[in-house]
Motif scaffolding. Structure first.
Motif, PDB file in Angstrom:
ATOM      1  N   TYR A  11      82.916 -31.646  80.617  1.00  0.00           N
ATOM      2  CA  TYR A  11      83.727 -31.725  81.833  1.00  0.00           C
ATOM      3  C   TYR A  11      82.857 -31.687  83.095  1.00  0.00           C
ATOM      4  CZ  TYR A  11      87.187 -30.592  85.368  1.00  0.00           C
ATOM      5  OH  TYR A  11      87.954 -30.601  86.497  1.00  0.00           O
ATOM      6  N   ILE A  12      82.000 -30.689  83.186  1.00  0.00           N
ATOM      7  CA  ILE A  12      81.127 -30.597  84.352  1.00  0.00           C
ATOM      8  C   ILE A  12      80.101 -31.719  84.328  1.00  0.00           C
ATOM      9  CG2 ILE A  12      79.417 -29.183  85.552  1.00  0.00           C
ATOM     10  CD1 ILE A  12      80.908 -26.715  84.497  1.00  0.00           C
ATOM     11  N   GLY A  13      79.564 -32.018  83.162  1.00  0.00           N
ATOM     12  CA  GLY A  13      78.537 -33.044  83.043  1.00  0.00           C
ATOM     13  C   GLY A  13      78.987 -34.416  83.501  1.00  0.00           C
ATOM     14  N   THR A  14      80.169 -34.848  83.075  1.00  0.00           N
ATOM     15  CA  THR A  14      80.637 -36.177  83.484  1.00  0.00           C
ATOM     16  C   THR A  14      80.888 -36.227  84.990  1.00  0.00           C
ATOM     17  OG1 THR A  14      82.925 -35.602  82.891  1.00  0.00           O
ATOM     18  CG2 THR A  14      81.636 -36.814  81.246  1.00  0.00           C
ATOM     19  N   THR A  15      81.310 -35.124  85.554  1.00  0.00           N
ATOM     20  CA  THR A  15      81.509 -35.065  87.003  1.00  0.00           C
ATOM     21  C   THR A  15      80.165 -35.102  87.725  1.00  0.00           C
ATOM     22  OG1 THR A  15      83.545 -33.812  86.692  1.00  0.00           O
ATOM     23  CG2 THR A  15      82.530 -33.708  88.869  1.00  0.00           C
ATOM     24  N   LEU A  17      77.327 -36.365  86.702  1.00  0.00           N
ATOM     25  CA  LEU A  17      76.683 -37.672  86.562  1.00  0.00           C
ATOM     26  C   LEU A  17      77.211 -38.698  87.559  1.00  0.00           C
ATOM     27  CD1 LEU A  17      76.436 -37.887  82.680  1.00  0.00           C
ATOM     28  CD2 LEU A  17      74.537 -37.670  84.306  1.00  0.00           C
ATOM     29  N   ARG A  18      78.413 -38.518  88.038  1.00  0.00           N
ATOM     30  CA  ARG A  18      79.004 -39.430  89.028  1.00  0.00           C
ATOM     31  C   ARG A  18      78.546 -39.118  90.458  1.00  0.00           C
ATOM     32  NH1 ARG A  18      82.653 -39.514  84.981  1.00  0.00           N
ATOM     33  NH2 ARG A  18      83.808 -41.441  84.661  1.00  0.00           N
ATOM     34  N   ARG A  19      77.841 -38.011  90.646  1.00  0.00           N
ATOM     35  CA  ARG A  19      77.536 -37.562  92.000  1.00  0.00           C
ATOM     36  C   ARG A  19      76.048 -37.422  92.309  1.00  0.00           C
ATOM     37  NH1 ARG A  19      82.546 -36.053  90.822  1.00  0.00           N
ATOM     38  NH2 ARG A  19      84.089 -35.925  92.480  1.00  0.00           N
ATOM     39  N   ASP A  23      68.632 -41.675  95.252  1.00  0.00           N
ATOM     40  CA  ASP A  23      67.202 -41.628  94.954  1.00  0.00           C
ATOM     41  C   ASP A  23      66.882 -40.837  93.676  1.00  0.00           C
ATOM     42  OD1 ASP A  23      67.954 -39.249  96.159  1.00  0.00           O
ATOM     43  OD2 ASP A  23      66.068 -39.017  97.259  1.00  0.00           O
ATOM     44  N   HIS A  24      67.906 -40.482  92.913  1.00  0.00           N
ATOM     45  CA  HIS A  24      67.747 -39.799  91.627  1.00  0.00           C
ATOM     46  C   HIS A  24      68.378 -40.671  90.539  1.00  0.00           C
ATOM     47  CE1 HIS A  24      67.042 -36.523  94.348  1.00  0.00           C
ATOM     48  NE2 HIS A  24      66.785 -35.685  93.358  1.00  0.00           N
ATOM     49  N   THR A  25      67.742 -40.700  89.386  1.00  0.00           N
ATOM     50  CA  THR A  25      68.251 -41.458  88.249  1.00  0.00           C
ATOM     51  C   THR A  25      68.623 -40.482  87.134  1.00  0.00           C
ATOM     52  OG1 THR A  25      66.801 -43.302  88.789  1.00  0.00           O
ATOM     53  CG2 THR A  25      67.737 -43.261  86.562  1.00  0.00           C
ATOM     54  N   PRO A  26      69.910 -40.262  86.916  1.00  0.00           N
ATOM     55  CA  PRO A  26      70.302 -39.364  85.830  1.00  0.00           C
ATOM     56  C   PRO A  26      70.200 -40.064  84.472  1.00  0.00           C
ATOM     57  CG  PRO A  26      72.248 -40.196  86.931  1.00  0.00           C
ATOM     58  CD  PRO A  26      71.063 -40.735  87.678  1.00  0.00           C
ATOM     59  N   LEU A  38      83.751 -41.191  78.525  1.00  0.00           N
ATOM     60  CA  LEU A  38      83.968 -40.741  79.893  1.00  0.00           C
ATOM     61  C   LEU A  38      82.720 -40.847  80.769  1.00  0.00           C
ATOM     62  CD1 LEU A  38      86.227 -37.605  79.297  1.00  0.00           C
ATOM     63  CD2 LEU A  38      86.915 -39.921  79.932  1.00  0.00           C
ATOM     64  N   LEU A  39      81.598 -41.215  80.169  1.00  0.00           N
ATOM     65  CA  LEU A  39      80.388 -41.383  80.973  1.00  0.00           C
ATOM     66  C   LEU A  39      80.528 -42.591  81.895  1.00  0.00           C
ATOM     67  CD1 LEU A  39      77.545 -40.838  78.334  1.00  0.00           C
ATOM     68  CD2 LEU A  39      78.227 -39.281  80.164  1.00  0.00           C
ATOM     69  N   PRO A  40      79.975 -42.508  83.105  1.00  0.00           N
ATOM     70  CA  PRO A  40      79.972 -43.684  83.974  1.00  0.00           C
ATOM     71  C   PRO A  40      79.254 -44.849  83.280  1.00  0.00           C
ATOM     72  CG  PRO A  40      79.310 -41.724  85.184  1.00  0.00           C
ATOM     73  CD  PRO A  40      79.380 -41.344  83.734  1.00  0.00           C
ATOM     74  N   ASP A  41      79.725 -46.051  83.515  1.00  0.00           N
ATOM     75  CA  ASP A  41      79.183 -47.233  82.827  1.00  0.00           C
ATOM     76  C   ASP A  41      77.699 -47.448  83.049  1.00  0.00           C
ATOM     77  OD1 ASP A  41      81.663 -47.820  81.745  1.00  0.00           O
ATOM     78  OD2 ASP A  41      82.216 -49.163  83.400  1.00  0.00           O
ATOM     79  N   ASP A  42      77.195 -47.101  84.210  1.00  0.00           N
ATOM     80  CA  ASP A  42      75.807 -47.396  84.543  1.00  0.00           C
ATOM     81  C   ASP A  42      74.837 -46.269  84.210  1.00  0.00           C
ATOM     82  OD1 ASP A  42      76.877 -45.722  86.464  1.00  0.00           O
ATOM     83  OD2 ASP A  42      75.808 -46.658  88.121  1.00  0.00           O
ATOM     84  N   ILE A  43      75.277 -45.231  83.507  1.00  0.00           N
ATOM     85  CA  ILE A  43      74.416 -44.096  83.189  1.00  0.00           C
ATOM     86  C   ILE A  43      73.545 -44.413  81.973  1.00  0.00           C
ATOM     87  CG2 ILE A  43      74.397 -41.709  82.319  1.00  0.00           C
ATOM     88  CD1 ILE A  43      74.998 -41.939  85.307  1.00  0.00           C
ATOM     89  N   GLU A  44      72.266 -44.217  82.155  1.00  0.00           N
ATOM     90  CA  GLU A  44      71.323 -44.362  81.047  1.00  0.00           C
ATOM     91  C   GLU A  44      71.531 -43.197  80.087  1.00  0.00           C
ATOM     92  OE1 GLU A  44      66.494 -44.172  80.310  1.00  0.00           O
ATOM     93  OE2 GLU A  44      67.244 -44.573  82.338  1.00  0.00           O
ATOM     94  N   THR A  45      71.490 -43.477  78.795  1.00  0.00           N
ATOM     95  CA  THR A  45      71.613 -42.415  77.798  1.00  0.00           C
ATOM     96  C   THR A  45      70.391 -42.434  76.887  1.00  0.00           C
ATOM     97  OG1 THR A  45      72.816 -43.816  76.228  1.00  0.00           O
ATOM     98  CG2 THR A  45      74.147 -42.504  77.775  1.00  0.00           C
TER      99      THR A  45
END
Length: 162
Positions: A11-15, A17-19, A23-26, A38-45
């Motif tokens: 819950y906290i993690g997905t929120t 990652l959207r914020r 200049d930071h790459t999560p 629920l992960l944002p589409d553009d998040i590297e995993t």
């Protein structure tokens, strides 16, 4: 700055990652069994597990900072089991040993800073009677940082009920 986020599918993690600032790459650490819809589409995993030291070493490649939130957490819908049925040993394995694995891998990889998400009831100035295994193990995880053995800067966050 590349930031590895453990617990990014929670819950906290997905929120979080959207914020992230631009200049930071999560980079989200995800287990094979993680619910990633629920992960944002553009998040590297990157695949890994806090209980698997080798996967953490690989995951820390080119990482500057870590936000460590992964834990066996009571009430989490992303947990594979209802936490009331989780043994004390699993809490220890994930919340203490898994946390130590993250910190060790971060130190070995030359990570500059770590943020550890704990819980209010594990704060050293909060008195708690009959602390749950979750609270006890989150406190132990935070205490690992206080030993001074790690070369990175750190912060411990003690959020209230989320």
């Amino acid at each position: 700055m590349r930031v590895l986020v453990t617990g990014g599918t929670g819950y906290i993690g997905t929120t979080l990652l959207r914020r992230f600032p631009v200049d930071h790459t999560p980079v989200a650490l995800v287990r094979e069994s993680s619910r990633t819809e629920l992960l944002p589409d553009d998040i590297e995993t990157v695949r890994g597990d806090v209980t698997d030291e080798g996967s953490l070493i690989d995951a820390m490649t080119d990482i500057d900072a870590v936000v460590h939130m992964a834990a066996v957490n009571p009430g989490s819908r992303n947990s594979p089991e209802i936490t009331s049925s989780v043994s004390d040993g699993v809490f220890q394995q994930v919340n203490v040993q898994g946390t130590e694995n993250v910190f060790e891998a971060a130190a070995d990889a030359g990570v500059e800073s770590v943020v550890y998400l704990s819980t209010t009831k594990a704060h050293p100035e909060v008195e708690v009677e009959n602390a749950s295994m979750y609270v006890k193990t989150k406190g132990k995880g935070g205490n690992l940082l206080k030993t001074g053995e790690y070369p990175f800067d750190y912060s411990i966050i003690h959020p209230t009920y989320v």
